[in-house]
Structures are given as C-alpha cells and as structure tokens.
Write an enzyme that holds these catalytic residues in place. Structure first.
Site, PDB file in Angstrom:
ATOM      1  N   GLY A 107      28.807  33.481   4.941  1.00 43.74           N
ATOM      2  CA  GLY A 107      29.895  34.430   5.180  1.00 43.74           C
ATOM      3  C   GLY A 107      30.757  34.014   6.353  1.00 43.74           C
ATOM      4  O   GLY A 107      30.772  32.832   6.737  1.00 43.74           O
ATOM      5  N   ASP A 158      27.635  41.738   0.038  1.00 40.30           N
ATOM      6  CA  ASP A 158      28.587  42.783   0.461  1.00 40.30           C
ATOM      7  C   ASP A 158      29.969  42.700  -0.192  1.00 40.30           C
ATOM      8  O   ASP A 158      30.711  43.682  -0.195  1.00 40.30           O
ATOM      9  CB  ASP A 158      28.770  42.744   1.986  1.00 40.30           C
ATOM     10  CG  ASP A 158      27.563  43.285   2.729  1.00 40.30           C
ATOM     11  OD1 ASP A 158      26.580  43.662   2.062  1.00 40.30           O
ATOM     12  OD2 ASP A 158      27.598  43.322   3.970  1.00 40.30           O
ATOM     13  N   MET A 203      23.477  48.999   0.597  1.00 43.07           N
ATOM     14  CA  MET A 203      23.874  48.092   1.679  1.00 43.07           C
ATOM     15  C   MET A 203      25.400  47.982   1.772  1.00 43.07           C
ATOM     16  O   MET A 203      26.126  48.402   0.865  1.00 43.07           O
ATOM     17  CB  MET A 203      23.235  46.731   1.498  1.00 43.07           C
ATOM     18  CG  MET A 203      21.844  46.673   2.090  1.00 43.07           C
ATOM     19  SD  MET A 203      21.231  44.994   2.176  1.00 43.07           S
ATOM     20  CE  MET A 203      19.891  45.201   3.345  1.00 43.07           C
TER      21      MET A 203
HETATM   22  O1  F6P Z   1      25.591  41.170   4.951  1.00 44.93           O
HETATM   23  C1  F6P Z   1      24.633  41.405   3.979  1.00 44.93           C
HETATM   24  C2  F6P Z   1      23.684  42.467   4.434  1.00 44.93           C
HETATM   25  O2  F6P Z   1      22.737  42.637   3.408  1.00 44.93           O
HETATM   26  C3  F6P Z   1      24.310  43.789   4.845  1.00 44.93           C
HETATM   27  O3  F6P Z   1      24.658  44.597   3.746  1.00 44.93           O
HETATM   28  C4  F6P Z   1      23.233  44.361   5.713  1.00 44.93           C
HETATM   29  O4  F6P Z   1      23.735  45.282   6.638  1.00 44.93           O
HETATM   30  C5  F6P Z   1      22.720  43.143   6.426  1.00 44.93           C
HETATM   31  O5  F6P Z   1      22.969  42.047   5.588  1.00 44.93           O
HETATM   32  C6  F6P Z   1      21.247  43.214   6.765  1.00 44.93           C
HETATM   33  O6  F6P Z   1      20.910  42.081   7.492  1.00 44.93           O
HETATM   34  P1  F6P Z   1      19.403  41.682   7.842  1.00 44.93           P
HETATM   35  O7  F6P Z   1      18.769  41.153   6.579  1.00 44.93           O
HETATM   36  O8  F6P Z   1      19.537  40.650   8.880  1.00 44.93           O
HETATM   37  O9  F6P Z   1      18.719  42.931   8.290  1.00 44.93           O
END
Ligand code: F6P
Length: 323
Positions: free
Chosen positions: A102, A128, A170
């Site tokens: 990303g 996302d 999410m």
């Molecule tokens: O950016 C993708 C995502 O899945 C978001 O929707 C979510 O807030 C974040 O990553 C969660 O990140 P991690 O897996 O580091 O908790």
C-alpha cells in the site's frame, strides 16, 4: 535488466500469492530472473532472498496470505536501513523491484529510488481498497465476500431472536468494504468515515423502522468510522432505544485470510504481469492499477498524495434499499 526482486509489504491480502506468481512467470517468460525477498523491507535489510523459478510459484494461486511473508519495517525508514538494503540488492545483482503493498510500501520504494536509483513498480495489495490509481485493490473482493458470508449467518440469528446486529468490518481509514458489504448484505444502515452524517441517518432510520415494525436489523460499520467502532455505537444505541435487543460482532482479521475469489486472482494476475512489462518499458516509481478495465500507471507521488473517493451513488443506493 537481467534480475528483478519481488516482495509483499504491509498487511497481507488474499491474491498476493497469485500476484507474485504472475510476476515470476511473466518475468521468466520474458527472459528475466526473479528473486523473492522475504518479509518485505525487513527481509531486504536482513538479506532474506530466495531464487524464484516456475515451480516455486506452482500451487499457490488459490492460497490466501503471502508465501513470501510480510512485515512493517521501522528500520527501512532510516537512511542506515536503506543503505543496508541497497548493499544486499547489489550483492544479489537485483536491478529492479516489484513491490506489492500500500501507500507505506510505495513511499519506501520512492525514497529508495531517489537515493539509490533502484527502479520499482508498485502493485495495490490491501483489502481496504483505499488506494488511488485503481478501481479495485488486490484482496478487496475476497474480504467483502468473507464478510458477506458472515453477515448471512448473523442474519439468521438476528431474524430468529428479533435483534439488531452491529457488524464491524475492516477499513482503517475508509468505508469501501463496509459500503459493499452493506449493499450486498441488505443492511438497514451503514457507517463509514467518509460520511459524517451517518449517525443522524441511522437514528432517522431506526425511528422510521420503529414505526414500520421491522423485526430485526443489520448495521454495518467500518472500524475507522468517526463514531468509534461497533461497541461504542452499541452503547449509544442501547441508551436511545432501550426496547431493542442489540448485539455487536467484530469480524476483524477473518476478513484478511482465505482463498482469493476469482476476481482477485484475475486482478492480481493482470497487475503482476503488467508490473514486469512496466519495468521492461523503463518505468519507475509508478503503481499499476486497473481503471475502467484498462491498465493505468500512476506515479507514486500521485498515488500517495491523492485520496480515492468513495462512490457517493453507492451511499445513496444503500440508503434507498434500506427503506
Ligand atoms: O489495511 C488493511 C487492514 O486490514 C485494515 O483494514 C486494518 O485496520 C489493519 O490492516 C489492521 O492491521 P494489523 O493486521 O497490523 O492489525
């Protein structure tokens, strides 16, 4: 150019494996060698490299996650970390990079090119769908379908017990997942960070539903909504509507895993292949996306700085269909 490196970075997303496969197979088809870099930028600094051949990417198109693994690297944010990474790439003879991730990953690749002249092409990998320069990101379709499957199940209990269910999906900064899930899941209300009036709309909807006597309801909320998550909204609603039986479900990381849908596999394959052609074409510091079914290159600069707009007509559609 003889040898390229490929890596996944940031949060994993279903379809990343299909994407790496497409990069490797296209590169080999075009006479290049490919090296996989494990754990994103962290592995680049630690020198975690694996040669990738045609067989290395066999039997992975259907798998979720990323077989190359992924990580967020604080060290790559430092000049010393990037210097180490550069020396490792040089030693391995890696002349260009394909980075699947990303905005954070694009930023790293952009700085890296400016400092060391290693060209890179980025591919949008996140559930996302909030990356500028592509209609869809790799993993979004699978995540939406996973969430929809969960909502269909929750709907059974909502119906049987005549309850209101608040389902948190999410979307750290965006409501793309929530909006699609709300429309596809027939939700009564959707709450997303891009719509600052959604709480008022929800209240209106529930006062109206009270009159219409809907026996159960589903509310979909993005984790990044300005009201807070499902648990906060549950408490607020319980105070305002004590007569309702309200429950919350947070779907969380279940949306990040699983076998990619056909849409994600095809998207990942198209993008992965085009990334190699972009490098062969001399492109650097660009992302490859698909807009209106056509391949589109966007500079990292533009992709990082611009915000992808949520389709307003879908917000309206969700409202109309929830009547
Ligand atoms: O950016 C993708 C995502 O899945 C978001 O929707 C979510 O807030 C974040 O990553 C969660 O990140 P991690 O897996 O580091 O908790």
């Amino acid at each position: 150019m003889k040898r390229i490196g490929v890596f996944t970075s940031g949060g994993d997303a279903p379809g990343m494996n299909a994407c790496v496969r497409a990069v490797v197979r296209t590169a080999i088809y075009e006479g290049l060698e490919v090296v996989g870099i494990k754990r994103g930028y962290a592995g680049m600094i630690e020198g975690e490299f694996v040669p990738l051949h045609l067989n290395s990417v066999a039997n992975i198109i259907q798998r979720g996650g990323t077989f190359l693994k992924t990580a967020r690297s604080a060290e790559f944010m430092t000049p010393e970390g990037r210097e180490k990474a550069y020396r490792n790439l040089k030693k391995k003879g890696i002349e260009a990079l394909v980075c699947i991730g990303g905005n954070g990953s694009y930023t790293g690749a952009k700085i890296f090119y400016e400092e060391f002249g290693i060209p890179s092409v980025g591919l949008p990998g996140t559930i996302d769908n909030d990356l500028y320069g592509t209609d869809y990101t790799i993993g979004f379709d699978t995540a939406v379908n996973t969430a929809l499957d969960a909502i269909d199940r929750i709907r059974d209990t909502a119906h049987s017990h005549e309850r209101v269910f608040i389902v948190e999906v999410m979307g750290r900064d965006s409501g793309f997942i929530a909006l699609d899930v709300a429309i596809g899941g027939g939700a009564e209300a959707v709450m997303i960070p891009e719509d600052l009036e959604d709480w008022d709309k929800l209240l209106k909807q529930f006062h109206r539903d009270g009159k219409r006597k809907k026996s159960f309801s589903i509310i979909v909320i993005a984790e990044g909504d300005e009201q807070g998550g499902a648990l906060v909204v549950e408490q607020k609603m319980k105070k305002l509507f004590p007569e309702l039986k309200i429950r919350s479900t947070i779907l969380g990381h279940v949306q990040r895993g699983g076998s990619p849908t056909s849409r994600d596999r095809v998207l990942a394959s198209r993008l992965g292949s085009q990334a190699v052609y972009a490098l062969l074409d001399g492109q650097t510091s660009v992302t490859v996306g698909i807009v209106n079914d056509e391949i589109k290159l966007t500079s990292f600069e533009e992709a990082i700085s611009k915000k992808k707009e949520i389709p307003k007509h879908l917000i309206q559609l969700a409202e109309i269909l929830a009547i």
